[in-house]
Design an enzyme around this catalytic site. Structure first.
Site, PDB file in Angstrom:
ATOM      1  CG  HIS A  52     -66.206 -56.069 -42.784  1.00  0.00           C
ATOM      2  ND1 HIS A  52     -66.543 -55.205 -43.758  1.00  0.00           N
ATOM      3  CD2 HIS A  52     -66.956 -56.231 -41.959  1.00  0.00           C
ATOM      4  CE1 HIS A  52     -67.690 -54.823 -43.212  1.00  0.00           C
ATOM      5  NE2 HIS A  52     -68.206 -55.643 -42.282  1.00  0.00           N
ATOM      6  CD  GLU A  80     -76.367 -62.139 -37.620  1.00  0.00           C
ATOM      7  OE1 GLU A  80     -76.623 -62.098 -36.297  1.00  0.00           O
ATOM      8  OE2 GLU A  80     -77.361 -62.295 -38.311  1.00  0.00           O
ATOM      9  CG  ASP A  81     -71.033 -62.221 -40.005  1.00  0.00           C
ATOM     10  OD1 ASP A  81     -71.805 -62.848 -40.835  1.00  0.00           O
ATOM     11  OD2 ASP A  81     -71.376 -61.069 -40.011  1.00  0.00           O
ATOM     12  CG  ASP A 142     -71.304 -52.946 -41.923  1.00  0.00           C
ATOM     13  OD1 ASP A 142     -70.332 -53.881 -42.012  1.00  0.00           O
ATOM     14  OD2 ASP A 142     -72.545 -53.296 -42.283  1.00  0.00           O
ATOM     15  CG  ASP A 263     -73.555 -27.418 -58.264  1.00  0.00           C
ATOM     16  OD1 ASP A 263     -73.931 -28.004 -59.485  1.00  0.00           O
ATOM     17  OD2 ASP A 263     -74.024 -27.714 -57.230  1.00  0.00           O
TER      18      ASP A 263
HETATM   19 MN    MN Z   1     -70.135 -55.949 -41.326  1.00  0.00          MN
END
Ligand code: MN
Length: 497
Positions: A52, A80-81, A142, A263
């Protein structure tokens, strides 16, 4: 999904400027650091979490961001993770990168709960928090990857994230002028946010596509021929299909009358300079009759987000209608990459067929350019913040919704901002868990809770502290109505005496 075997996968995407050795070393270092910090972690899809952050970094590289921002993208979830600490990042990467990572982490804490009337507050909050446009870019990169892997999370979360992306993130990309990213975010979110409507658009496009493609190809070859004859050098001519979500929005605006949308597919002509753009517009109008009121000169009169281009719509002569957009490479860069295009962006190379991506930019004088850009983006963010936040404060409901109020606002303003019914029945207020007078001043980041009672009502005293127009209007209406009522009752009372 390809596995991120090594940092080269990111570096090769930086093709609009030549990364220096220091750039490459920095990205390598962040890559290794992040890989370790996310070791053993998995995403909802079952793939390594690390994929990720690599995908996020790739998006940043694709959008022309510099090595510092790409490195911060690799590190954006490590606190954070992942297993990293703040001081580890500060020590290994310095204050600038730490500032970016911290900014992204903070932004991650706010969630949008699908209440339309809070969306604008939340957008403003985002910009206020992201004191640097690079933080916003990382957050957008992200989010784009999270949307692309949304199939693996539960339906409720799918919908929340998709709506949040459409209401909050895409408009931010738009404000930054990054049209391409706005379109990518919306189209990735569209099927989850509005599945039925998405299916409708798919069908609609499949029906329309072939005809408009034939129309446009015919126009393209005629125009190419004419331009060659007039010795006007074309850098690039191509056509694009309108993004699905913006097509749906437009269909709604035109009451689902697809004949009014010209368009769906547009022909885009990129020319070396402004003079050639106007000459080409003239040629187009000599070859085909333009549709009245559809000629737009956004070169002389740019859109507010900086977009520049000439637009015209023509009758092809055999019943078709085609929109043509004419612009220079610089204008194209700004239309697609907005503020990000300032990073290293210079000019397209010539009409090289192997070079079809979005055009290549030549990197000129890295350092001078970068320092100019940092100043410019600083100025840009400041201006953006200026019109958003002329003396505004952000406070929260107990559930975490953001409410933006003018400086010096009181709980009465807050109550009315949430709902007029709540405003009209305020009896007490709690700020950060403590009871306070309902006329006291609120401060940034306060969590405000309003206690209502059915027999509590506005009084003229409330006007001494209420700052917002909404609150003052409601209070005045209530007070006036009641003084009229009182007068009426008093008169009745007198006349019956
Ligand atoms: Mn992330």
């Amino acid at each position: 999904m390809e596995s991120p075997s090594n940092p080269n996968a990111i570096i090769t995407l930086i093709d609009n400027y030549a990364p220096s050795e220091a750039d490459i070393a920095l990205i390598n270092k962040a890559y290794d650091f992040s890989e370790k910090a996310h070791e053993g972690q998995k995403r909802a899809s079952g793939e390594p979490y690390f994929n990720h952050v690599v995908a996020t970094a790739k998006n940043l590289a694709r959008y022309g961001m510099d090595a510092t921002t790409i490195a911060a993208g690799l590190l954006h979830d490590t606190i954070e993770d992942g297993k990293a600490t703040e001081s580890e990042i500060k020590e290994a990467f310095g204050d600038d990168i730490f500032f970016l990572v911290e900014g992204v982490t903070k932004l991650g804490k706010v969630k949008y709960r699908g209440r339309e009337r809070h969306a604008e507050s939340l957008r403003k909050f985002f910009v206020a928090m992201a004191s640097d446009f690079r933080v916003l870019m990382i957050k957008l990169a992200d989010r784009l990857h999270n949307l692309q892997t949304l199939e693996f999370v539960n339906p409720e979360k799918q919908r929340r994230i998709a709506l949040e992306s459409i209401e909050i993130y895409a408009p931010l990309a738009h404000r930054l002028g990054i049209g391409k990213l706005k379109g990518e975010l919306e189209d990735a979110a569209f099927p989850y946010a509005y599945p039925k409507e998405y299916a409708e658009i798919e069908t609609f496009l499949n029906e329309k596509k072939t005809v408009s493609e034939q129309n446009i190809s015919a126009v393209q070859s005629s125009l190419e021929r004419e331009l060659t004859r007039q010795h006007i050098h074309t850098i690039k001519m191509s056509h694009r299909i309108k993004h699905k979500y913006s097509l749906w929005k437009k269909l709604q605006r035109y009451k689902h009358d697809p004949d009014k949308i010209y368009d769906i597919m547009a022909l885009r002509v990129i020319l070396p300079n402004i003079e050639d753009c106007y000459r080409t517009l003239g040629l187009v109008h000599m070859l085909w009759k333009p549709v009245p009121d559809r000629i737009k000169d956004y070169i002389a009169l740019p859109k507010l987000n900086g977009y520049q281009s000439l637009h015209t719509t023509i009758f092809t002569g055999d019943g078709g209608i085609v929109e043509i957009q004419i612009r220079t490479p610089e204008m194209h860069g700004i239309a697609e990459y907005g503020i990000a295009s300032h990073f290293a962006y210079k000019e397209f190379e010539s009409n090289d067929k192997t070079n079809q991506k979005t055009g290549k930019y030549a990197w000129v004088d890295e350092f001078r350019e970068l320092s100019r850009i940092v100043n410019e983006s600083g100025q840009f963010m400041q201006n953006l913040r200026m019109d958003f936040f002329k003396d505004r404060i952000f406070v929260f409901t107990p559930k975490g919704d953001v409410i933006d109020l003018p400086d010096g606002a009181c709980p009465i303003d807050f109550g009315y901002a949430v709902h007029s019914d709540i405003g009209n029945h305020i009896s007490a207020a709690k700020v950060n868990g403590k009871m306070v007078p309902i006329t006291s001043s609120l401060h940034v980041n306060d969590i405000v809770e309003i206690v209502t009672k059915s027999d509590a009502h506005p009084t003229s005293k409330w006007l001494d502290c209420a700052k917002t127009t909404v609150a003052r209007k409601h209070i005045r209406t209530y007070v006036d109505d009641h003084s009229l009522l009182n007068k009426y009752i008093w008169n009745r009372f007198k006349s019956t005496k």
